[in-house]
Write a protein that holds these residues in place. Sequence first.
Motif, PDB file in Angstrom:
ATOM      1  N   LEU A  10      12.098   2.299  15.212  1.00 13.50           N
ATOM      2  CA  LEU A  10      12.264   2.033  13.781  1.00 13.50           C
ATOM      3  C   LEU A  10      12.035   3.321  13.012  1.00 13.50           C
ATOM      4  N   ALA A  11      12.431   3.315  11.747  1.00 10.82           N
ATOM      5  CA  ALA A  11      12.170   4.436  10.834  1.00 10.82           C
ATOM      6  C   ALA A  11      11.370   3.909   9.657  1.00 10.82           C
ATOM      7  N   TRP A  12      10.596   4.796   9.053  1.00 12.94           N
ATOM      8  CA  TRP A  12       9.769   4.374   7.918  1.00 12.94           C
ATOM      9  C   TRP A  12      10.632   3.820   6.781  1.00 12.94           C
ATOM     10  N   SER A  13      11.864   4.315   6.678  1.00 13.63           N
ATOM     11  CA  SER A  13      12.742   3.907   5.580  1.00 13.63           C
ATOM     12  C   SER A  13      13.595   2.682   5.901  1.00 13.63           C
ATOM     13  N   ASP A  14      13.488   2.158   7.109  1.00 22.54           N
ATOM     14  CA  ASP A  14      14.253   0.959   7.460  1.00 22.54           C
ATOM     15  C   ASP A  14      13.836  -0.212   6.584  1.00 22.54           C
ATOM     16  N   THR A  55      11.047  -1.764   2.381  1.00 15.15           N
ATOM     17  CA  THR A  55      11.064  -0.908   3.572  1.00 15.15           C
ATOM     18  C   THR A  55       9.775  -1.040   4.381  1.00 15.15           C
ATOM     19  N   ILE A  56       9.833  -0.513   5.581  1.00 19.88           N
ATOM     20  CA  ILE A  56       8.650  -0.487   6.456  1.00 19.88           C
ATOM     21  C   ILE A  56       7.510   0.248   5.766  1.00 19.88           C
ATOM     22  N   GLU A  57       7.805   1.396   5.175  1.00 22.05           N
ATOM     23  CA  GLU A  57       6.760   2.177   4.501  1.00 22.05           C
ATOM     24  C   GLU A  57       6.136   1.387   3.358  1.00 22.05           C
ATOM     25  N   GLU A  58       6.938   0.653   2.615  1.00 25.01           N
ATOM     26  CA  GLU A  58       6.408  -0.130   1.497  1.00 25.01           C
ATOM     27  C   GLU A  58       5.523  -1.272   1.988  1.00 25.01           C
ATOM     28  N   LEU A  59       5.864  -1.854   3.116  1.00 27.80           N
ATOM     29  CA  LEU A  59       5.000  -2.885   3.706  1.00 27.80           C
ATOM     30  C   LEU A  59       3.662  -2.282   4.111  1.00 27.80           C
ATOM     31  N   LEU A  60       3.709  -1.098   4.696  1.00 29.65           N
ATOM     32  CA  LEU A  60       2.491  -0.432   5.168  1.00 29.65           C
ATOM     33  C   LEU A  60       1.575  -0.025   4.024  1.00 29.65           C
ATOM     34  N   THR A  61       2.159   0.406   2.901  1.00 35.48           N
ATOM     35  CA  THR A  61       1.367   0.962   1.798  1.00 35.48           C
ATOM     36  C   THR A  61       1.068  -0.040   0.687  1.00 35.48           C
ATOM     37  N   GLY A 108       8.381  -0.619  -4.051  1.00 38.24           N
ATOM     38  CA  GLY A 108       8.276   0.834  -4.085  1.00 38.24           C
ATOM     39  C   GLY A 108       7.628   1.405  -5.320  1.00 38.24           C
ATOM     40  N   LYS A 109       7.202   0.567  -6.243  1.00 39.97           N
ATOM     41  CA  LYS A 109       6.657   1.064  -7.508  1.00 39.97           C
ATOM     42  C   LYS A 109       5.137   1.229  -7.464  1.00 39.97           C
ATOM     43  N   THR A 164      -2.768   8.750   7.516  1.00 43.13           N
ATOM     44  CA  THR A 164      -4.015   8.906   6.764  1.00 43.13           C
ATOM     45  C   THR A 164      -3.838   9.836   5.562  1.00 43.13           C
ATOM     46  N   THR A 165      -2.632   9.910   5.084  1.00 44.34           N
ATOM     47  CA  THR A 165      -2.342  10.592   3.824  1.00 44.34           C
ATOM     48  C   THR A 165      -2.160   9.536   2.745  1.00 44.34           C
ATOM     49  N   GLY A 166      -2.948   9.615   1.685  1.00 42.65           N
ATOM     50  CA  GLY A 166      -2.860   8.623   0.627  1.00 42.65           C
ATOM     51  C   GLY A 166      -1.509   8.657  -0.074  1.00 42.65           C
ATOM     52  N   ARG A 167      -0.897   7.480  -0.257  1.00 43.08           N
ATOM     53  CA  ARG A 167       0.435   7.407  -0.852  1.00 43.08           C
ATOM     54  C   ARG A 167       0.484   6.480  -2.058  1.00 43.08           C
ATOM     55  N   ALA A 168      -0.302   5.412  -2.028  1.00 41.48           N
ATOM     56  CA  ALA A 168      -0.311   4.464  -3.142  1.00 41.48           C
ATOM     57  C   ALA A 168      -1.680   4.517  -3.804  1.00 41.48           C
ATOM     58  N   ALA A 169      -1.711   4.996  -5.056  1.00 42.77           N
ATOM     59  CA  ALA A 169      -2.991   5.204  -5.745  1.00 42.77           C
ATOM     60  C   ALA A 169      -3.748   3.889  -5.906  1.00 42.77           C
ATOM     61  N   MET A 170      -5.058   3.934  -5.576  1.00 46.51           N
ATOM     62  CA  MET A 170      -5.934   2.769  -5.706  1.00 46.51           C
ATOM     63  C   MET A 170      -7.016   2.995  -6.750  1.00 46.51           C
ATOM     64  N   GLY A 171      -7.269   4.247  -7.082  1.00 46.14           N
ATOM     65  CA  GLY A 171      -8.342   4.592  -8.005  1.00 46.14           C
ATOM     66  C   GLY A 171      -8.625   6.070  -7.911  1.00 46.14           C
TER      67      GLY A 171
END
Length: 445
Positions: free
Chosen positions: A194-198, A217-223, A263-264, A371-378
């Motif tokens: 799979l790809a992160w963008s799938d 996408t896969i990445e959006e599910l993960l984040t 994705g937002k 382990t790189t932060g992608r979706a801001a939590m605070g």
Amino acid sequence: PPILQPYRDLLRLIRKEAVLAENASWLFRSGPYMIFAATWVAAALIPTFATSLQFSWTADLIAITALIGSSRFFLALVGMDVGTGFGGIGSSREMMFASLAEPAMMMIVFTLALLAGSTQLSVVADFMQQQAGKGFSGAVLVGHHGQPIFAQAYGEADRAAHRANTLDTPFNLASDNKMFTAVLIAQLQQHGKLAWSDTVGKFLPDWPQADVRNKVTIEELLTHTSGLGDFWGPAHDAKAPTLDTVAEYADLMRADAPAAEPGKDYKYSNNGYVLLGLIAEKITGKSYYDLVRERIYAPAGMAHSDHYLTTDAKPGVAIGYEPDGSPNTPHLALRGSPAGGGYASANDLLRFATALEGGKLVNKDTLARMTTGRAAMGPDMAYGYGFGVTQGKEKHFGHDGGSPGVNASFEVFPDSGYVVVVLSNKDQGSRDVAQQLIGMVLARK
């Protein structure tokens, strides 16, 4: 070599061979016993985690050096006992100075270390003693480079049977299981499956919600940026006693459309991780639960971890307890999901951290991406792929989990090698304790 002579003489003494002159003083006669005792105390400190003393590995080495140095210093005093002989030391001024030089160097190192604060005893033990007095129930482990430097269990796993919690007791991890699901997906990505963008639709073409199928996408599910919500509710509660497969969890959410634009923004979603588990099953043709056992638990050596059924009697899991003291069993599904509800012990989570950072589960580049932060939590906090990531004084990543009667916290400090694990079978039992321990790691010298 002369440095070994005292130990050869000590061996002769143990064998009851005569090595003492008749006119030897009490200092001379007691010397071998003091050396013998100090040497064994030093040996007993290796490794630290076999004792209740809270040294770091560096401090361990310093403490052992100090003990051996002290014993050698005592031996040097014996050598000054004029008129007696102990392997020739008393008869040689040069040997006497040589005997003094070794302990002197050791004691200088020890003194410098003390001045630097390297041998400070950890405050973890005192803090946890206070928490135990306040009713903490669970397991706490602080590791350093794969070895526990503090590890202790408290309270009871089963109050009715008076079965104690241990470091190998499996605790309900709640949402901490998302880490395992993310690692599983990352492995599939590494293998080109799979790809992160799938999008979801590539693997689940029959998923009823078009926006989920075509946009998420896969990445959006993960984040947690898919816009999806949670499967909790009356439908889940009604089916909980029989929920046993990922497909059954997916059935609870097939009608759910994204509540926000994919994705937002960050919006924590259990549904997203159920979808990830379902996608892993579709790709491999295997059960999600078997995949986690084969690809995460087994290579990491996690022998006390699984998505145990509530009907399982053998694993000896910790029963969760609500504030009124009642078991949390009525709130549990028959089996947990890829979003949470599996079990692991404190020792196993240290093994997971070691395997994760050691490249046994994913490669170095993949772990760095996860382990790189992608979706801001605070402030200084963001969600990566299955891990919350905190920047600031020192980067650390991990996950928290909680549901009625259970609470779990897991944190890894990749730069310094520390790991903090706090598992509790009480409501909100781990969070405050974990925050204090994380603070202690960050405040260390």
